[in-house]
Enzyme design. Sequence first.
Site, PDB file in Angstrom:
ATOM      1  N   HIS A 303       0.845  -1.194   0.000  1.00 36.47           N
ATOM      2  CA  HIS A 303       0.000   0.000   0.000  1.00 36.47           C
ATOM      3  C   HIS A 303       0.875   1.237   0.000  1.00 36.47           C
ATOM      4  CE1 HIS A 303      -3.112   2.867   1.136  1.00 36.47           C
ATOM      5  NE2 HIS A 303      -3.954   1.976   0.645  1.00 36.47           N
ATOM      6  N   ASP A 360      -7.927  -5.512   0.104  1.00 34.55           N
ATOM      7  CA  ASP A 360      -8.439  -6.344  -0.983  1.00 34.55           C
ATOM      8  C   ASP A 360      -8.061  -7.813  -0.855  1.00 34.55           C
ATOM      9  OD1 ASP A 360      -9.721  -4.315  -2.441  1.00 34.55           O
ATOM     10  OD2 ASP A 360      -7.791  -3.588  -3.142  1.00 34.55           O
TER      11      ASP A 360
HETATM   12  N1  CMC Z   1       4.162  -7.437  -4.913  1.00 35.02           N
HETATM   13  C1  CMC Z   1       5.509  -7.409  -5.095  1.00 35.02           C
HETATM   14  N2  CMC Z   1       6.263  -6.305  -4.964  1.00 35.02           N
HETATM   15  C2  CMC Z   1       5.620  -5.160  -4.629  1.00 35.02           C
HETATM   16  C3  CMC Z   1       4.234  -5.131  -4.404  1.00 35.02           C
HETATM   17  C4  CMC Z   1       3.509  -6.320  -4.555  1.00 35.02           C
HETATM   18  N3  CMC Z   1       2.182  -6.331  -4.373  1.00 35.02           N
HETATM   19  N4  CMC Z   1       3.885  -3.852  -4.080  1.00 35.02           N
HETATM   20  C5  CMC Z   1       4.996  -3.125  -4.092  1.00 35.02           C
HETATM   21  N5  CMC Z   1       6.065  -3.923  -4.431  1.00 35.02           N
HETATM   22  C6  CMC Z   1       7.471  -3.519  -4.500  1.00 35.02           C
HETATM   23  C7  CMC Z   1       7.780  -2.838  -5.804  1.00 35.02           C
HETATM   24  O1  CMC Z   1       8.172  -3.763  -6.805  1.00 35.02           O
HETATM   25  C8  CMC Z   1       8.913  -1.909  -5.403  1.00 35.02           C
HETATM   26  O2  CMC Z   1      10.088  -2.683  -5.297  1.00 35.02           O
HETATM   27  P1  CMC Z   1      11.559  -2.032  -5.555  1.00 35.02           P
HETATM   28  O3  CMC Z   1      11.637  -0.847  -4.631  1.00 35.02           O
HETATM   29  O4  CMC Z   1      12.491  -3.127  -5.196  1.00 35.02           O
HETATM   30  O5  CMC Z   1      11.580  -1.638  -6.996  1.00 35.02           O
HETATM   31  C9  CMC Z   1       8.505  -1.476  -4.001  1.00 35.02           C
HETATM   32  O6  CMC Z   1       7.685  -2.542  -3.488  1.00 35.02           O
HETATM   33  C10 CMC Z   1       7.723  -0.181  -3.949  1.00 35.02           C
HETATM   34  O7  CMC Z   1       6.675  -0.274  -4.893  1.00 35.02           O
HETATM   35  P2  CMC Z   1       5.913   1.009  -5.480  1.00 35.02           P
HETATM   36  O8  CMC Z   1       5.114   0.596  -6.652  1.00 35.02           O
HETATM   37  O9  CMC Z   1       6.872   2.134  -5.660  1.00 35.02           O
HETATM   38  O10 CMC Z   1       5.047   1.391  -4.233  1.00 35.02           O
HETATM   39  P3  CMC Z   1       3.672   2.115  -4.269  1.00 35.02           P
HETATM   40  O11 CMC Z   1       3.515   2.803  -2.992  1.00 35.02           O
HETATM   41  O12 CMC Z   1       3.507   2.930  -5.487  1.00 35.02           O
HETATM   42  O13 CMC Z   1       2.686   0.837  -4.392  1.00 35.02           O
HETATM   43  C11 CMC Z   1       0.685  -0.307  -4.652  1.00 35.02           C
HETATM   44  C12 CMC Z   1       1.456   0.735  -3.859  1.00 35.02           C
HETATM   45  C13 CMC Z   1      -0.627  -0.570  -3.949  1.00 35.02           C
HETATM   46  C14 CMC Z   1       0.390   0.238  -6.063  1.00 35.02           C
HETATM   47  C15 CMC Z   1       1.519  -1.626  -4.758  1.00 35.02           C
HETATM   48  O14 CMC Z   1       1.839  -2.096  -3.478  1.00 35.02           O
HETATM   49  C16 CMC Z   1       0.826  -2.688  -5.584  1.00 35.02           C
HETATM   50  O15 CMC Z   1       0.920  -2.680  -6.804  1.00 35.02           O
HETATM   51  N6  CMC Z   1       0.100  -3.649  -4.908  1.00 35.02           N
HETATM   52  C17 CMC Z   1      -0.653  -4.666  -5.614  1.00 35.02           C
HETATM   53  C18 CMC Z   1      -2.003  -4.098  -6.048  1.00 35.02           C
HETATM   54  C19 CMC Z   1      -2.951  -3.933  -4.889  1.00 35.02           C
HETATM   55  O16 CMC Z   1      -3.104  -4.826  -4.053  1.00 35.02           O
HETATM   56  N7  CMC Z   1      -3.632  -2.773  -4.850  1.00 35.02           N
HETATM   57  C20 CMC Z   1      -4.641  -2.483  -3.832  1.00 35.02           C
HETATM   58  C21 CMC Z   1      -4.208  -1.392  -2.894  1.00 35.02           C
HETATM   59  S1  CMC Z   1      -5.326  -1.273  -1.479  1.00 35.02           S
HETATM   60  C22 CMC Z   1      -6.826  -0.788  -2.152  1.00 35.02           C
HETATM   61  C23 CMC Z   1      -6.835   0.657  -2.470  1.00 35.02           C
HETATM   62  O17 CMC Z   1      -6.920   1.462  -1.528  1.00 35.02           O
HETATM   63  O18 CMC Z   1      -6.749   0.975  -3.659  1.00 35.02           O
END
Ligand code: CMC
Length: 425
Positions: A303, A360
């Site tokens: 998240h 989720d």
């Molecule tokens: N699985 C594997 N690696 C992950 C994941 C994941 N679900 N989420 C983040 N990472 C890693 C990502 O690869 C990155 O790694 P590195 O720094 O080594 O390159 C690091 O964690 C940071 O990721 P980011 O994309 O910069 O972080 P963010 O804050 O933008 O991501 C997120 C938030 C929700 C988009 C992401 O965690 C994600 O894609 N999760 C899966 C989708 C999901 O479950 N979404 C629902 C969110 S809760 C409902 C809502 O409120 O929308």
Amino acid sequence: MTESVKLIYGDKEYQLPVIMGSEKEKAIDISKLRQKTGLITLDAGFANTGSCTSSITFMDGEKGILRYRGIPVEQLAEKSTFAETAYLLIHGRLPRRKDLTDFSVLLNDNSLVHEDMRAFYESYPRSSHPMGILSSMVNALRSFYPELHNLQEEINMTVTRLLSKVRTLAAMSYKISRGHKVVYPRPDLTYCANFLNMMFATPVRPYEIDPDVVKALNVFWILHADHEQNCSTSAVRVVGSARVNLYAAISAGIAALWGPLHGGANQAVVEMLTEIVENKNMKQMIERAKDKNDSFRLMGFGHRVYKTYDPRMKIMKKMCDTLLEKLNITDPLLDAAIELEQIALNDDYFIEHNLYPNVDFYSGIVLRTIGIPTNMFTVMFAIGRLPGWIAQWKESIDDPNWKLSRPRQIYTGPKENRYVPIEER
Ligand code: CMC
């Protein structure tokens, strides 16, 4: 004394004021930065940018706290209903008994949708995703219902219409997609019971309303009701800042929510768990999620704000366990989810990246148990998020500093160039 930060740029020093919220979180006020220094800030994904001040929802991502208007979401999930929580978010306080009765009457009185809207559904290809349909249907509501003139009474009417009709539209879309007769809302049923009845009653089999299922739906929607400046809420605020009507702004929010990184994750989680159960490939999935060269992510994990357990996930998991036990159901997807959670939580990659299950992760299993089809999961999220979108939109239009949202950029394209006639290229 108000705090400020010192910015040294070239041979000059600038003082920038620090703004403090009611929970002591702090922000540097850069509203005069460009004017004073010629600089702008650059912040991909707005991870460090506050777009507004807001008194609606408080989140602490380090401690795993979520409160609506100061009330912990745990208390609301236990004691409130979705309609009451919607009132709280939109009006800023818990309703008195009479307020709640009046609100429920209004929700009931506005629950029908124009019969002509049914024709829209029939024109969509059967394979259309319900989120795309819902987004355009909500935009279309503006054509069927009178315009907003910013008078408080009219705003309240539009807000109630949205809350009530979106629920009816969602149930209608399900019925029509199955080729079944539409079930109309009933005045004797509560908000959640009414939705379930519209979804599942048929002319040959009345729907038996189970209070445990109604409670589960109330909790599901309460947990989704607001989440401060997330992607879809920001979309509602940004689009709303162009002074479009509320329906158009909400329609934009629905479109943003559809994405798998946001609300669409609930559908993606169940699809991922189904694949794991069918193909017995949990280990490979985890390895793929950790592989930098693979864009695959473990859905329902991670998240932007929570760097610990998402508090909504804990409530959702508990409710999932209770519901399955009460209904005497076993779901192989739940077993797979529990196993996956345990493996991930003990894996260095997930520990180092602070990746915990989010709301989720278990919500799809709750929805499956209730009987909601997978492609309607994100629609369920959208109905739940409506009060939050509305409250945030209302807050923005009441803000005396309400400005058109218009970020800047750092241009990296070619310098000034000459137009070359086609024969010379
Ligand atoms: N699985 C594997 N690696 C992950 C994941 C994941 N679900 N989420 C983040 N990472 C890693 C990502 O690869 C990155 O790694 P590195 O720094 O080594 O390159 C690091 O964690 C940071 O990721 P980011 O994309 O910069 O972080 P963010 O804050 O933008 O991501 C997120 C938030 C929700 C988009 C992401 O965690 C994600 O894609 N999760 C899966 C989708 C999901 O479950 N979404 C629902 C969110 S809760 C409902 C809502 O409120 O929308």
